[in-house]
Write an enzyme that holds these catalytic residues in place. Structure first.
Site, PDB file in Angstrom:
ATOM      1  N   ILE A 136     -24.785 -31.640  -7.261  1.00 23.67           N
ATOM      2  CA  ILE A 136     -23.519 -31.109  -7.742  1.00 23.67           C
ATOM      3  C   ILE A 136     -22.419 -31.948  -7.096  1.00 23.67           C
ATOM      4  O   ILE A 136     -22.635 -32.592  -6.074  1.00 23.67           O
ATOM      5  CB  ILE A 136     -23.330 -29.599  -7.435  1.00 23.67           C
ATOM      6  CG1 ILE A 136     -23.511 -29.308  -5.946  1.00 23.67           C
ATOM      7  CG2 ILE A 136     -24.277 -28.757  -8.265  1.00 23.67           C
ATOM      8  CD1 ILE A 136     -23.300 -27.840  -5.574  1.00 23.67           C
ATOM      9  N   ASP A 137     -21.239 -31.951  -7.694  1.00 27.16           N
ATOM     10  CA  ASP A 137     -20.152 -32.799  -7.222  1.00 27.16           C
ATOM     11  C   ASP A 137     -19.705 -32.418  -5.805  1.00 27.16           C
ATOM     12  O   ASP A 137     -19.935 -31.301  -5.337  1.00 27.16           O
ATOM     13  CB  ASP A 137     -18.948 -32.694  -8.154  1.00 27.16           C
ATOM     14  CG  ASP A 137     -19.239 -33.208  -9.550  1.00 27.16           C
ATOM     15  OD1 ASP A 137     -20.136 -34.057  -9.682  1.00 27.16           O
ATOM     16  OD2 ASP A 137     -18.585 -32.743 -10.502  1.00 27.16           O
ATOM     17  N   LYS A 138     -19.030 -33.347  -5.163  1.00 19.93           N
ATOM     18  CA  LYS A 138     -18.548 -33.150  -3.797  1.00 19.93           C
ATOM     19  C   LYS A 138     -17.746 -31.852  -3.665  1.00 19.93           C
ATOM     20  O   LYS A 138     -17.980 -31.050  -2.769  1.00 19.93           O
ATOM     21  CB  LYS A 138     -17.682 -34.340  -3.373  1.00 19.93           C
ATOM     22  CG  LYS A 138     -17.032 -34.194  -2.003  1.00 19.93           C
ATOM     23  CD  LYS A 138     -16.124 -35.384  -1.702  1.00 19.93           C
ATOM     24  CE  LYS A 138     -15.404 -35.189  -0.369  1.00 19.93           C
ATOM     25  NZ  LYS A 138     -14.474 -36.313  -0.077  1.00 19.93           N
ATOM     26  N   THR A 140     -17.638 -29.329  -5.739  1.00 20.83           N
ATOM     27  CA  THR A 140     -18.295 -28.157  -6.319  1.00 20.83           C
ATOM     28  C   THR A 140     -19.155 -27.515  -5.231  1.00 20.83           C
ATOM     29  O   THR A 140     -19.908 -28.198  -4.548  1.00 20.83           O
ATOM     30  CB  THR A 140     -19.178 -28.553  -7.516  1.00 20.83           C
ATOM     31  OG1 THR A 140     -18.358 -29.150  -8.528  1.00 20.83           O
ATOM     32  CG2 THR A 140     -19.877 -27.334  -8.105  1.00 20.83           C
ATOM     33  N   ARG A 237     -16.552 -29.988 -16.069  1.00 25.02           N
ATOM     34  CA  ARG A 237     -15.168 -30.416 -15.871  1.00 25.02           C
ATOM     35  C   ARG A 237     -14.654 -31.192 -17.080  1.00 25.02           C
ATOM     36  O   ARG A 237     -13.527 -30.972 -17.549  1.00 25.02           O
ATOM     37  CB  ARG A 237     -15.076 -31.258 -14.609  1.00 25.02           C
ATOM     38  CG  ARG A 237     -15.521 -30.528 -13.356  1.00 25.02           C
ATOM     39  CD  ARG A 237     -15.826 -31.464 -12.198  1.00 25.02           C
ATOM     40  NE  ARG A 237     -14.648 -32.223 -11.801  1.00 25.02           N
ATOM     41  CZ  ARG A 237     -14.696 -33.254 -10.961  1.00 25.02           C
ATOM     42  NH1 ARG A 237     -15.858 -33.662 -10.462  1.00 25.02           N
ATOM     43  NH2 ARG A 237     -13.590 -33.902 -10.639  1.00 25.02           N
TER      44      ARG A 237
END
Length: 306
Positions: A136-138, A140, A237
Site C-alpha cells: 500500500i502507498d506510503k 495509506t 486515488r
C-alpha cells in the site's frame, strides 16, 4: 522490476552515470554503468550511454531488477502486529511508512522493521522485498499480509491473482456523492506528462476496476468503502479523482487547499484470506487512525452547526 525516475533540475551537464549516482547513493558506479549498458536506463524515453551529458528537465527512467541488492539493515522500528504464526504476519502499517526499500530509500521502511523483528521471511519477491506479498502507498495506512516462507508467499500471491482476498479500504473524499454505490471501470497507466504519477488513459494502460459504497455524507465530503477488483498503482486515488471526488489530503491527485500533514485519508481497513497451511479463512479489521477519526468528528460538528 521497479521503476525509479529522476528529473534533472540543474544545468551543469553532468554525465548520466554521475547524475544517477548523486541521486541514488546506495548504488555503486560500477552497478550503474552495468545497468546503463544493459539498456535498463533511458533518457526522455531513449536508451543512451553513460557518457551522455544531461540537460535541464531531462527525464531519466531507471529499471531496477528485483535482484539488485541494496544495503538494507534491520532497524528497531515499532511494529503493530495484528497476527503472527510460523507462516504469516499481519501488520497494521501507519501512514508515512514506505513498505519496502528502493534506490535512494533504504531506511525506515516496513522491511527494515520486519528484518529486525523476524529473521525468516520469504525471498520470492527479491532481496529488497523479503516477505512482501502486496503493498500500500506510503501515506495509506492499514493492513498488510507478510509471508515468512516461500510456500506461504506462493499461496497468498495466488489468492491475490484470483481476487479471492478480501480487501476493503475506507476513504474520505471531496464532494457529496449522490448515489449509494458506484463502479469505476477505467484503465490506468503512467501519466506521459508526469512520470511520477498515474492517470486514466488508453495508452500503455492496464484494466482497473474500483467498486465503492457511500458510508456517510457530510457537508462537503463523503466517506466511502472501496473494494478493488484489480490492484493498480494508486488505483483508488486515481479513480476517485477521475470521477471528480478526489481523496482528501492526497498530495498528488487531491486539491491544493487540503491539509497534507498525514497524506491521503485512505485506510486499508479489512483484510481476509485463506491461511496457507491450515486452509481456514481468516479475517482482520483495523481501526481508523486517530487523525482520521478527528477529521470525521470535525465534519460531524459542521453538520450539527448548520
Amino acid at each position: 522490476m521497479e521503476k525509479y525516475n529522476i528529473i534533472v533540475d540543474n544545468e551543469d551537464n553532468f554525465r548520466l552515470d554521475k547524475i544517477i549516482a548523486l541521486n541514488m547513493k546506495d548504488l555503486s558506479r560500477t552497478m550503474i554503468q552495468e545497468m546503463i549498458n544493459r539498456g535498463l536506463v533511458s533518457v526522455n524515453g531513449k536508451i543512451t550511454k553513460a557518457s551522455y551529458k544531461t540537460k535541464l528537465n531531462d527525464q531519466i527512467e531507471i529499471m531496477i531488477e528485483d535482484n539488485t541488492e541494496l544495503d538494507i539493515e534491520p532497524e528497531n522500528i515499532p511494529l503493530k502486529i495484528v497476527y503472527e504464526d510460523k507462516d504469516i504476519i499481519v501488520v497494521d502499517k501507519p501512514t508515512g511508512m514506505i513498505v519496502h526499500p528502493s534506490p535512494g530509500i533504504i531506511k525506515g521502511t516496513l522491511v527494515n522493521a520486519l528484518l529486525y523483528h523476524c529473521k525468516d521471511l520469504s525471498g520470492i519477491n527479491g532481496v529488497n522485498r523479503p516477505g512482501i506479498v502486496h503493498r500500500i502507498d506510503k501515506e495509506t495506512s492499514g493492513l498488510l499480509m507478510i509471508a515468512k516462507n516461500d510456500a506461504a508467499h506462493r499461496s497468498l500471491s495466488n489468492q491475490l491473482k484470483t481476487h479471492s482476498v478480501t480487501r476493503r479500504y475506507v476513504a474520505l473524499v471531496h464532494g457529496v456523492i449522490p448515489h449509494v454505490q458506484g463502479k469505476i471501470d477505467a484503465p490506468i497507466g503512467r501519466n506521459p506528462n508526469d512520470r511520477q504519477s498515474m492517470t486514466v488513459t488508453r495508452t500503455n494502460s492496464k484494466n482497473a476496476v474500483t467498486n465503492f459504497t457511500v458510508i456517510k455524507r457530510y457537508k462537503n465530503m463523503s466517506m466511502i468503502e472501496c473494494r478493488l477488483e484489480t490492484g493498480r498503482t494508486h488505483q483508488i486515488r486515481v479513480h476517485m479523482s477521475y470521477i471528480g471526488y478526489p481523496v482528501y489530503g492526497d498530495p498528488k491527485y487531491g486539491r491544493r487547499k487540503d491539509d497534507f500533514s498525514y497524506g491521503q485519508f485512505l485506510h486499508a481497513k479489512k483484510l481476509g484470506f485463506i491461511h496457507p497451511t491450515t486452509r481456514k479463512y481468516m479475517e482482520f479489521e483495523s481501526e481508523l487512525p486517530d487523525y482520521f477519526k478527528d477529521k470525521l468528528n470535525e465534519l460531524e460538528e459542521e453538520i450539527k452547526d448548520e
